[in-house]
Motif scaffolding. Structure first.
Motif, mmCIF file in Angstrom:
data_model
loop_
_atom_site.group_PDB
_atom_site.id
_atom_site.type_symbol
_atom_site.label_atom_id
_atom_site.label_comp_id
_atom_site.label_asym_id
_atom_site.label_seq_id
_atom_site.Cartn_x
_atom_site.Cartn_y
_atom_site.Cartn_z
ATOM 1 N N ARG A 61 0.869 -1.178 0.000
ATOM 2 C CA ARG A 61 0.000 0.000 0.000
ATOM 3 C C ARG A 61 0.904 1.225 0.000
ATOM 4 O O ARG A 61 1.832 1.339 0.815
ATOM 5 N N TYR A 63 1.684 5.271 0.236
ATOM 6 C CA TYR A 63 1.207 6.456 0.942
ATOM 7 C C TYR A 63 2.062 7.671 0.590
ATOM 8 O O TYR A 63 3.268 7.550 0.343
ATOM 9 N N TRP A 112 -7.288 11.229 5.130
ATOM 10 C CA TRP A 112 -5.924 11.059 5.607
ATOM 11 C C TRP A 112 -5.947 10.595 7.062
ATOM 12 O O TRP A 112 -6.957 10.636 7.745
ATOM 13 N N GLU A 128 -3.289 7.720 1.564
ATOM 14 C CA GLU A 128 -3.037 6.565 0.706
ATOM 15 C C GLU A 128 -3.371 6.894 -0.742
ATOM 16 O O GLU A 128 -4.373 7.546 -1.044
ATOM 17 N N THR A 267 0.138 3.777 9.218
ATOM 18 C CA THR A 267 -0.075 2.878 8.072
ATOM 19 C C THR A 267 -0.502 1.484 8.489
ATOM 20 O O THR A 267 -0.580 0.586 7.646
ATOM 21 N N SER A 273 -10.981 1.297 7.835
ATOM 22 C CA SER A 273 -10.370 2.103 6.786
ATOM 23 C C SER A 273 -11.254 2.159 5.560
ATOM 24 O O SER A 273 -11.972 1.215 5.249
#
Length: 279
Positions: A61, A63, A112, A128, A267, A273
């Motif tokens: 992932r 960011y 965020w 992300e 993270t 999420s």
């Protein structure tokens, strides 16, 4: 300063593979320059501020990391609704770039994540990116958890550090690359200065550097490592004394840098999420 246990570098790199190979960069251009994009905040079409940031990859992932005050700052009534970052589209021709826009809210919610610790708010935030929506051929290098400091003993007293960013928005506007500034460690690394989650550096910085990575060369990294750096922190702002005589006394020339291990919390997987919004 307490730290979460880190995964081993080999495990982190297996789980978070490098996005681009070092060969994607032209000769003489270190991948560091392609890991630190220029960040601009907007309200609609109106440019508000310019800042710095860097890419962080965890569990595949991706960011964008920057200062939280780039995304929202109630004290100055700074309330942007989107960010733009500059992305390179060809590793061999750095003049080819594009602006990539990211919305900051979705269905009335901020997309965020910002940091908090025992000392209060931490001036670091992550947003992300949806990797499938990145432009074709984009060239990105990213830091991973393997770049975080494993032990405070790795950071010597008065260590020489590098800040990669965009002071006052200044950069190579043709090739869209940041500039590097050198600073020195000014407070003990691992100690929370005045109980806050940051340490101090000594060096010349400017507005626009907010969100830049603060790095130390990793002497143990292999010669072929794309990013042979230790990620120590995220530059936030200059530190000064409230009672300084503006006529008689010069600025201290000190800066606040928030410890980078906050990125592990920001993270971490979250059951609540939601997908990031891309403009």
């Amino acid at each position: 300063m307490s730290r979460e246990p880190l995964m081993s570098p080999s495990t982190a790199l297996r789980r978070a593979p490098t996005l681009m190979q070092a060969a994607a960069c032209p000769p003489g251009v270190a991948p560091l320059f392609l890991a630190t994009p220029h960040v601009s905040s907007f309200l609609g079409k109106r440019l508000l501020t310019r800042a710095s940031g860097f890419f962080f990859l965890r569990d595949e992932r991706l960011y964008l990391v920057t200062s939280r005050h780039v995304l929202i700052d109630g004290d100055s009534d700074h309330l942007p609704d989107r960010l733009e970052i500059e992305l390179h589209l060809a590793g061999t021709d750095l003049t080819r770039s594009t602006d990539f826009s990211m919305l900051l809210h979705q269905h009335g919610r901020a997309v965020w994540h910002q940091g908090h610790d025992s000392g209060g708010e931490v001036d670091v935030a992550v947003l992300e990116l949806q990797r499938e929506r990145l432009p074709a051929g984009v060239v990105i290098h990213a830091f991973t958890p393997a770049h975080l400091v494993q032990s405070v003993a790795e950071v010597p007293v008065a260590a020489s550090l590098v800040v990669a960013g965009f002071p006052l928005g200044f950069h190579d506007a043709l090739h869209h690359l940041p500039v590097l500034r050198h600073v020195m460690l000014a407070s003990p690394y691992g100690i929370r200065f005045q109980g806050q989650g940051f340490f101090l550096t000594d060096g010349r910085t400017h507005r626009g550097t907010s969100g830049a990575p603060v790095l130390m060369r990793d002497a143990g990294a292999g010669a072929t490592a794309a990013l042979p750096w230790k990620l120590l922190g995220v530059h936030s702002s200059r530190m000064d004394m409230g009672d300084r005589d503006l006529v008689l006394d010069e600025s201290l020339g000190l800066n606040c840098v928030w410890y980078a291990d906050i990125l592990l919390a920001l993270t971490a997987p979250r059951p609540d999420s939601h997908a990031p919004a891309q403009a």
